[in-house]
Enzyme design. Structure first.
Site, PDB file in Angstrom:
ATOM      1  N   ARG A  72       0.712  -1.317  -0.081  1.00 24.22           N
ATOM      2  CA  ARG A  72      -0.047   0.062   0.074  1.00 24.22           C
ATOM      3  C   ARG A  72       0.970   1.114  -0.050  1.00 24.22           C
ATOM      4  O   ARG A  72       0.397   2.376  -0.760  1.00 24.22           O
ATOM      5  CB  ARG A  72      -0.889  -0.062   1.296  1.00 24.22           C
ATOM      6  CG  ARG A  72      -2.216  -0.951   1.080  1.00 24.22           C
ATOM      7  CD  ARG A  72      -2.931  -1.034   2.504  1.00 24.22           C
ATOM      8  NE  ARG A  72      -1.966  -1.254   3.441  1.00 24.22           N
ATOM      9  CZ  ARG A  72      -2.609  -0.805   4.740  1.00 24.22           C
ATOM     10  NH1 ARG A  72      -3.656  -0.252   4.853  1.00 24.22           N
ATOM     11  NH2 ARG A  72      -1.554  -1.205   5.707  1.00 24.22           N
ATOM     12  N   ASN A  85      -6.130  -2.503   1.573  1.00 29.90           N
ATOM     13  CA  ASN A  85      -6.037  -4.156   1.945  1.00 29.90           C
ATOM     14  C   ASN A  85      -7.711  -4.576   1.826  1.00 29.90           C
ATOM     15  O   ASN A  85      -8.218  -3.906   2.497  1.00 29.90           O
ATOM     16  CB  ASN A  85      -5.424  -4.482   3.170  1.00 29.90           C
ATOM     17  CG  ASN A  85      -4.081  -4.456   3.121  1.00 29.90           C
ATOM     18  OD1 ASN A  85      -3.166  -4.426   2.006  1.00 29.90           O
ATOM     19  ND2 ASN A  85      -3.158  -4.393   4.287  1.00 29.90           N
TER      20      ASN A  85
END
Length: 90
Positions: free
Chosen positions: A18, A36
């Site tokens: 990320r 996520n």
């Protein structure tokens, strides 16, 4: 505004995917978000011109050094909703 929505599969959680995605998007001038998913995948929505989005998608296949991307599902569309920056969603 052009945008694409992608679900990235493989070893993509617990490997800084990320943060890497956010940094890569910001370097390219792409806006949107990344998060996520409960199933172990990563989801992103990115906005920008088609050339930048194509480069961003190619970069997602590489990911950070510890990631192993096995598949990316994408859809592309047009939108009037503008996202001003790129962020990590939790």
């Amino acid at each position: 505004m052009h945008q694409f929505h992608a679900t990235i599969h493989g070893k993509v959680q617990g490997v800084w995917f990320r943060a890497w995605t956010r940094d890569t998007a910001r370097e390219l001038g792409v806006t949107g978000w990344v998060r996520n998913l409960p199933d172990g995948n990563v989801e992103t929505l990115a906005q920008g011109n088609p050339e930048l989005l194509s480069k961003f998608e190619r970069d997602l296949w590489e990911g950070p050094p510890l990631a192993r991307v096995t598949k990316i599902n994408t859809t592309q569309s047009e939108t009037d909703e503008i996202i001003p920056s790129f962020s990590i969603r939790r």
